[in-house]
Design a protein around this motif. Structure first.
Motif, PDB file in Angstrom:
ATOM      1  N   GLU A 160       0.838  -1.205   0.000  1.00  0.00           N
ATOM      2  CA  GLU A 160       0.000   0.000   0.000  1.00  0.00           C
ATOM      3  C   GLU A 160       0.873   1.256   0.000  1.00  0.00           C
ATOM      4  OE1 GLU A 160      -2.760   0.032   3.272  1.00  0.00           O
ATOM      5  OE2 GLU A 160      -3.697  -1.847   2.645  1.00  0.00           O
ATOM      6  N   HIS A 161       1.932   1.233   0.792  1.00  0.00           N
ATOM      7  CA  HIS A 161       2.826   2.388   0.857  1.00  0.00           C
ATOM      8  C   HIS A 161       3.623   2.547  -0.441  1.00  0.00           C
ATOM      9  CE1 HIS A 161       1.974   1.824   5.160  1.00  0.00           C
ATOM     10  NE2 HIS A 161       2.127   3.128   5.207  1.00  0.00           N
ATOM     11  N   ARG A 162       4.072   1.433  -0.997  1.00  0.00           N
ATOM     12  CA  ARG A 162       4.792   1.493  -2.279  1.00  0.00           C
ATOM     13  C   ARG A 162       3.899   2.083  -3.365  1.00  0.00           C
ATOM     14  NH1 ARG A 162       7.169  -4.276  -1.495  1.00  0.00           N
ATOM     15  NH2 ARG A 162       9.235  -3.785  -0.678  1.00  0.00           N
ATOM     16  N   LEU A 163       2.632   1.659  -3.377  1.00  0.00           N
ATOM     17  CA  LEU A 163       1.693   2.179  -4.379  1.00  0.00           C
ATOM     18  C   LEU A 163       1.532   3.692  -4.230  1.00  0.00           C
ATOM     19  CD1 LEU A 163      -0.364   1.798  -6.653  1.00  0.00           C
ATOM     20  CD2 LEU A 163      -2.080   1.289  -4.888  1.00  0.00           C
ATOM     21  N   LEU A 164       1.388   4.156  -3.002  1.00  0.00           N
ATOM     22  CA  LEU A 164       1.267   5.601  -2.782  1.00  0.00           C
ATOM     23  C   LEU A 164       2.488   6.340  -3.328  1.00  0.00           C
ATOM     24  CD1 LEU A 164      -0.175   5.634   0.841  1.00  0.00           C
ATOM     25  CD2 LEU A 164      -1.364   6.325  -1.254  1.00  0.00           C
ATOM     26  N   LEU A 165       3.660   5.817  -3.057  1.00  0.00           N
ATOM     27  CA  LEU A 165       4.883   6.447  -3.532  1.00  0.00           C
ATOM     28  C   LEU A 165       4.952   6.424  -5.060  1.00  0.00           C
ATOM     29  CD1 LEU A 165       7.528   7.822  -2.752  1.00  0.00           C
ATOM     30  CD2 LEU A 165       8.546   5.549  -2.521  1.00  0.00           C
ATOM     31  N   ASP A 166       4.619   5.295  -5.656  1.00  0.00           N
ATOM     32  CA  ASP A 166       4.649   5.182  -7.123  1.00  0.00           C
ATOM     33  C   ASP A 166       3.661   6.149  -7.774  1.00  0.00           C
ATOM     34  OD1 ASP A 166       6.546   3.185  -6.874  1.00  0.00           O
ATOM     35  OD2 ASP A 166       5.134   1.537  -7.243  1.00  0.00           O
TER      36      ASP A 166
ATOM     37  N   ALA B 272      -8.101   4.498   0.521  1.00  0.00           N
ATOM     38  CA  ALA B 272      -8.145   3.043   0.706  1.00  0.00           C
ATOM     39  C   ALA B 272      -7.143   2.607   1.766  1.00  0.00           C
ATOM     40  CB  ALA B 272      -7.871   2.337  -0.625  1.00  0.00           C
ATOM     41  N   HIS B 273      -5.971   3.221   1.780  1.00  0.00           N
ATOM     42  CA  HIS B 273      -4.952   2.901   2.785  1.00  0.00           C
ATOM     43  C   HIS B 273      -5.449   3.268   4.181  1.00  0.00           C
ATOM     44  CE1 HIS B 273      -1.180   2.531   4.851  1.00  0.00           C
ATOM     45  NE2 HIS B 273      -1.112   3.827   5.088  1.00  0.00           N
ATOM     46  N   LEU B 274      -6.042   4.432   4.323  1.00  0.00           N
ATOM     47  CA  LEU B 274      -6.585   4.834   5.624  1.00  0.00           C
ATOM     48  C   LEU B 274      -7.693   3.874   6.064  1.00  0.00           C
ATOM     49  CD1 LEU B 274      -6.725   8.711   5.199  1.00  0.00           C
ATOM     50  CD2 LEU B 274      -5.076   7.384   6.542  1.00  0.00           C
ATOM     51  N   ASP B 275      -8.548   3.486   5.120  1.00  0.00           N
ATOM     52  CA  ASP B 275      -9.625   2.543   5.444  1.00  0.00           C
ATOM     53  C   ASP B 275      -9.069   1.189   5.876  1.00  0.00           C
ATOM     54  OD1 ASP B 275     -11.593   4.425   4.858  1.00  0.00           O
ATOM     55  OD2 ASP B 275     -12.007   3.627   2.852  1.00  0.00           O
ATOM     56  N   SER B 276      -8.078   0.684   5.164  1.00  0.00           N
ATOM     57  CA  SER B 276      -7.537  -0.636   5.519  1.00  0.00           C
ATOM     58  C   SER B 276      -6.799  -0.576   6.853  1.00  0.00           C
ATOM     59  CB  SER B 276      -6.628  -1.182   4.417  1.00  0.00           C
ATOM     60  OG  SER B 276      -5.395  -0.513   4.380  1.00  0.00           O
ATOM     61  N   THR B 277      -6.167   0.559   7.135  1.00  0.00           N
ATOM     62  CA  THR B 277      -5.497   0.722   8.431  1.00  0.00           C
ATOM     63  C   THR B 277      -6.520   0.739   9.558  1.00  0.00           C
ATOM     64  OG1 THR B 277      -3.672   1.918   7.406  1.00  0.00           O
ATOM     65  CG2 THR B 277      -3.977   2.222   9.777  1.00  0.00           C
ATOM     66  N   GLU B 278      -7.616   1.461   9.344  1.00  0.00           N
ATOM     67  CA  GLU B 278      -8.674   1.493  10.359  1.00  0.00           C
ATOM     68  C   GLU B 278      -9.231   0.094  10.597  1.00  0.00           C
ATOM     69  OE1 GLU B 278     -12.890   3.758  11.306  1.00  0.00           O
ATOM     70  OE2 GLU B 278     -12.246   3.561   9.220  1.00  0.00           O
ATOM     71  N   THR B 279      -9.477  -0.646   9.530  1.00  0.00           N
ATOM     72  CA  THR B 279     -10.003  -2.000   9.646  1.00  0.00           C
ATOM     73  C   THR B 279      -9.032  -2.895  10.413  1.00  0.00           C
ATOM     74  OG1 THR B 279     -11.269  -1.777   7.603  1.00  0.00           O
ATOM     75  CG2 THR B 279     -10.768  -4.025   8.332  1.00  0.00           C
ATOM     76  N   ALA B 280      -7.750  -2.810  10.089  1.00  0.00           N
ATOM     77  CA  ALA B 280      -6.738  -3.632  10.776  1.00  0.00           C
ATOM     78  C   ALA B 280      -6.685  -3.302  12.261  1.00  0.00           C
ATOM     79  CB  ALA B 280      -5.372  -3.428  10.132  1.00  0.00           C
ATOM     80  N   LEU B 281      -6.740  -2.023  12.588  1.00  0.00           N
ATOM     81  CA  LEU B 281      -6.706  -1.617  13.999  1.00  0.00           C
ATOM     82  C   LEU B 281      -7.951  -2.091  14.740  1.00  0.00           C
ATOM     83  CD1 LEU B 281      -5.211   1.954  13.628  1.00  0.00           C
ATOM     84  CD2 LEU B 281      -4.135   0.014  14.790  1.00  0.00           C
TER      85      LEU B 281
END
Length: 127
Positions: free
Chosen positions: A81-87, A103-112
């Motif tokens: 996810e972080h690599r995609l943001l950078l790319d 999407a990254h923020l959503d997946s982080t919230e879900t994981a937490l």
């Protein structure tokens, strides 16, 4: 994003990937990555607020680390996810970047939330 910020983000991501799963170190590198991604688009006041929010939320990372992204494939997915943001930032794909950020923020919230649920289910009920 400037080339300097992209290089900062790339360095922070490489360090994030290489660090052991120790909450303080992970949080510091994770924050460095996201700050590099945002620094050119948010002002100093927003940057200060973001740092305060990160500091306040880091206690949850310490509490939930044992139940957060502990599987190698989950860790790799988070890194991807972080690599995609950078790319996307490097390619200047603004709309795709924005959508991937959300999407990254959503997946982080879900994981937490999932890690919190595991912890709550493992804790004995108070007497």
């Amino acid at each position: 994003m400037t080339e300097e910020r992209l290089a900062d983000a790339e360095r922070a991501l490489a360090e994030y990937i290489g660090i052991e799963r120790e909450p303080s170190g992970l949080a510091a590198k994770h924050h460095a990555f996201h700050e590099a991604m945002l620094l050119d688009v948010i002002g100093p006041a927003d940057s200060n607020v973001l740092r305060l929010l990160w500091k306040a939320s880091d206690r949850y990372l310490h509490l939930l680390m044992a139940d957060l992204d502990h599987k190698p494939e989950t860790q790799e997915g988070r890194i991807d996810e972080h690599r995609l943001l950078l790319d996307l930032a490097r390619a200047g794909k603004v709309e795709e970047f924005k959508n991937s950020w959300v999407a990254h923020l959503d997946s982080t919230e879900t994981a937490l939330l999932e890690a919190l649920a595991v912890r709550e289910n493992a804790d004995p009920a108070p007497s």
